[in-house]
Design a protein around this motif. Structure first.
Motif, PDB file in Angstrom:
ATOM      1  N   GLU A  30      48.531  55.053  77.750  1.00 45.34           N
ATOM      2  CA  GLU A  30      48.536  56.478  78.120  1.00 45.34           C
ATOM      3  C   GLU A  30      48.721  57.366  76.903  1.00 45.34           C
ATOM      4  O   GLU A  30      48.017  58.375  76.754  1.00 45.34           O
ATOM      5  CB  GLU A  30      49.667  56.753  79.109  1.00 45.34           C
ATOM      6  N   ALA A  31      49.649  57.010  76.039  1.00 43.19           N
ATOM      7  CA  ALA A  31      49.923  57.849  74.866  1.00 43.19           C
ATOM      8  C   ALA A  31      48.688  57.950  73.968  1.00 43.19           C
ATOM      9  O   ALA A  31      48.275  59.050  73.587  1.00 43.19           O
ATOM     10  CB  ALA A  31      51.115  57.306  74.087  1.00 43.19           C
ATOM     11  N   THR A  32      48.067  56.807  73.640  1.00 40.14           N
ATOM     12  CA  THR A  32      46.900  56.846  72.757  1.00 40.14           C
ATOM     13  C   THR A  32      45.727  57.568  73.418  1.00 40.14           C
ATOM     14  O   THR A  32      45.015  58.317  72.757  1.00 40.14           O
ATOM     15  CB  THR A  32      46.478  55.424  72.313  1.00 40.14           C
ATOM     16  N   THR A  33      45.550  57.370  74.718  1.00 40.74           N
ATOM     17  CA  THR A  33      44.443  58.023  75.419  1.00 40.74           C
ATOM     18  C   THR A  33      44.657  59.532  75.535  1.00 40.74           C
ATOM     19  O   THR A  33      43.729  60.312  75.311  1.00 40.74           O
ATOM     20  CB  THR A  33      44.229  57.396  76.810  1.00 40.74           C
ATOM     21  N   HIS A  34      45.872  59.960  75.885  1.00 41.32           N
ATOM     22  CA  HIS A  34      46.152  61.403  75.962  1.00 41.32           C
ATOM     23  C   HIS A  34      45.917  62.066  74.613  1.00 41.32           C
ATOM     24  O   HIS A  34      45.302  63.136  74.536  1.00 41.32           O
ATOM     25  CB  HIS A  34      47.602  61.660  76.395  1.00 41.32           C
ATOM     26  N   ILE A  35      46.405  61.449  73.551  1.00 36.75           N
ATOM     27  CA  ILE A  35      46.244  62.039  72.215  1.00 36.75           C
ATOM     28  C   ILE A  35      44.766  62.085  71.840  1.00 36.75           C
ATOM     29  O   ILE A  35      44.266  63.123  71.378  1.00 36.75           O
ATOM     30  CB  ILE A  35      47.071  61.259  71.174  1.00 36.75           C
ATOM     31  N   ALA A  36      44.033  60.991  72.059  1.00 40.76           N
ATOM     32  CA  ALA A  36      42.604  60.951  71.721  1.00 40.76           C
ATOM     33  C   ALA A  36      41.808  61.976  72.526  1.00 40.76           C
ATOM     34  O   ALA A  36      40.981  62.704  71.964  1.00 40.76           O
ATOM     35  CB  ALA A  36      42.044  59.554  71.960  1.00 40.76           C
ATOM     36  N   ASN A  37      42.058  62.053  73.832  1.00 33.61           N
ATOM     37  CA  ASN A  37      41.356  63.042  74.659  1.00 33.61           C
ATOM     38  C   ASN A  37      41.609  64.456  74.156  1.00 33.61           C
ATOM     39  O   ASN A  37      40.697  65.274  74.098  1.00 33.61           O
ATOM     40  CB  ASN A  37      41.812  62.938  76.121  1.00 33.61           C
ATOM     41  N   MET A  83      34.639  61.254  67.106  1.00 30.36           N
ATOM     42  CA  MET A  83      35.568  60.189  66.724  1.00 30.36           C
ATOM     43  C   MET A  83      35.191  59.633  65.348  1.00 30.36           C
ATOM     44  O   MET A  83      36.055  59.416  64.502  1.00 30.36           O
ATOM     45  CB  MET A  83      35.527  59.091  67.776  1.00 30.36           C
ATOM     46  N   ASN A  84      33.892  59.422  65.137  1.00 32.08           N
ATOM     47  CA  ASN A  84      33.419  58.918  63.838  1.00 32.08           C
ATOM     48  C   ASN A  84      33.671  59.918  62.721  1.00 32.08           C
ATOM     49  O   ASN A  84      34.006  59.525  61.607  1.00 32.08           O
ATOM     50  CB  ASN A  84      31.935  58.564  63.906  1.00 32.08           C
ATOM     51  N   GLN A  85      33.490  61.208  63.015  1.00 30.48           N
ATOM     52  CA  GLN A  85      33.724  62.235  61.996  1.00 30.48           C
ATOM     53  C   GLN A  85      35.197  62.277  61.591  1.00 30.48           C
ATOM     54  O   GLN A  85      35.508  62.456  60.419  1.00 30.48           O
ATOM     55  CB  GLN A  85      33.290  63.610  62.516  1.00 30.48           C
ATOM     56  N   ILE A  86      36.080  62.125  62.563  1.00 25.03           N
ATOM     57  CA  ILE A  86      37.517  62.145  62.264  1.00 25.03           C
ATOM     58  C   ILE A  86      37.909  60.874  61.514  1.00 25.03           C
ATOM     59  O   ILE A  86      38.653  60.927  60.538  1.00 25.03           O
ATOM     60  CB  ILE A  86      38.341  62.298  63.557  1.00 25.03           C
ATOM     61  N   GLY A  87      37.414  59.732  61.951  1.00 29.22           N
ATOM     62  CA  GLY A  87      37.693  58.468  61.282  1.00 29.22           C
ATOM     63  C   GLY A  87      38.937  57.774  61.824  1.00 29.22           C
ATOM     64  O   GLY A  87      39.845  58.407  62.349  1.00 29.22           O
ATOM     65  N   GLN A  88      38.961  56.454  61.676  1.00 26.38           N
ATOM     66  CA  GLN A  88      40.058  55.650  62.205  1.00 26.38           C
ATOM     67  C   GLN A  88      41.402  55.991  61.576  1.00 26.38           C
ATOM     68  O   GLN A  88      42.413  56.085  62.266  1.00 26.38           O
ATOM     69  CB  GLN A  88      39.765  54.159  62.005  1.00 26.38           C
ATOM     70  N   GLN A  89      41.406  56.166  60.267  1.00 29.00           N
ATOM     71  CA  GLN A  89      42.667  56.421  59.564  1.00 29.00           C
ATOM     72  C   GLN A  89      43.290  57.745  60.020  1.00 29.00           C
ATOM     73  O   GLN A  89      44.471  57.807  60.360  1.00 29.00           O
ATOM     74  CB  GLN A  89      42.446  56.429  58.047  1.00 29.00           C
ATOM     75  N   ALA A  90      42.505  58.814  60.030  1.00 27.83           N
ATOM     76  CA  ALA A  90      43.025  60.126  60.449  1.00 27.83           C
ATOM     77  C   ALA A  90      43.448  60.092  61.914  1.00 27.83           C
ATOM     78  O   ALA A  90      44.475  60.672  62.288  1.00 27.83           O
ATOM     79  CB  ALA A  90      41.968  61.210  60.224  1.00 27.83           C
ATOM     80  N   PHE A  91      42.682  59.391  62.748  1.00 24.08           N
ATOM     81  CA  PHE A  91      43.021  59.285  64.169  1.00 24.08           C
ATOM     82  C   PHE A  91      44.371  58.598  64.344  1.00 24.08           C
ATOM     83  O   PHE A  91      45.216  59.046  65.112  1.00 24.08           O
ATOM     84  CB  PHE A  91      41.941  58.488  64.908  1.00 24.08           C
ATOM     85  N   SER A  92      44.560  57.499  63.627  1.00 22.94           N
ATOM     86  CA  SER A  92      45.829  56.772  63.753  1.00 22.94           C
ATOM     87  C   SER A  92      46.990  57.612  63.221  1.00 22.94           C
ATOM     88  O   SER A  92      48.084  57.582  63.786  1.00 22.94           O
ATOM     89  CB  SER A  92      45.757  55.416  63.059  1.00 22.94           C
TER      90      SER A  92
END
Length: 198
Positions: A30-37, A83-92
């Motif tokens: 839930e936490a990762t999905t809420h933040i990503a959304n 998501m690709n523009q933001i990138g995995q590192q920035a997302f995490s």
């Protein structure tokens, strides 16, 4: 693009109580999905449904304590592009930031890219997301810690050998989510002085 995470529950015998373990994994989901959304759609979803465009997928378990690998994915073309523009590192980094903020902890310094995404969200969405995380996701993430006194870590998996801890929760961190009231009475004496001309 998929972003891989894992949830690690400290365990002495490589097992975990199923009910509390599942609730803890649900909190991580839930936490990762809420933040990503929120990051991708610039609005806070109050409820996660099966129609959500951003989803978590279970991957596999692994040895050492008790853990589960999962990923954050989207099938929506536009959200995938963002998501690709933001990138995995920035997302995490942002996931770590929002969980830290919701637990009233000091967060790590964000990269320029992550900080730019955060500023784009604005204060209202930022505050609304923190409040949403505090309502249930983080309570669920603390489930195993509360029931069994064991630590839980949410990690970003850059690779099988490289992981970064995004959040570390225990009984102590849970206390920040539960306000404590004090019935002590305090007497305050005040003087209000009226000034001429006002």
């Amino acid at each position: 693009m998929s972003i891989n995470f894992d949830i690690v529950i400290s365990s002495d015998d490589y097992s975990a109580d199923m009910s509390a373990g599942l609730e803890t994994m649900k909190g991580a989901c839930e936490a990762t999905t809420h933040i990503a959304n929120t990051i991708l759609q610039k609005k806070v979803s109050k409820k996660l449904t099966k129609e959500s465009k951003v989803r978590n997928r279970l991957k596999r378990s692994f040895k050492g304590s008790f853990g589960m690998v999962f990923s954050l994915d989207t099938t929506d073309v536009d959200l995938k592009k963002k998501m690709n523009q933001i990138g995995q590192q920035a997302f995490s980094e942002l996931i770590s930031y929002f969980i830290s903020e919701a637990l009233y902890r000091e967060s790590v310094k964000l990269s320029k890219k992550a900080d730019s995404v955060l500023k784009e969200l604005g204060d209202d969405i930022h505050d609304e997301l923190i409040e949403q995380l505090q309502k249930s996701s983080l309570h669920n993430l603390h489930s195993y810690s509360n029931h069994f006194g064991k630590d839980v870590k949410l990690r970003y998996r850059k690779s099988r050998v490289t992981q970064t801890v995004l959040a570390h929760v225990d009984r102590k961190s849970y206390k920040s989510l539960v306000p404590k009231t004090d019935n002590t009475k305090i007497t305050i004496e005040a003087l209000i002085q009226v000034m001429e001309g006002y």
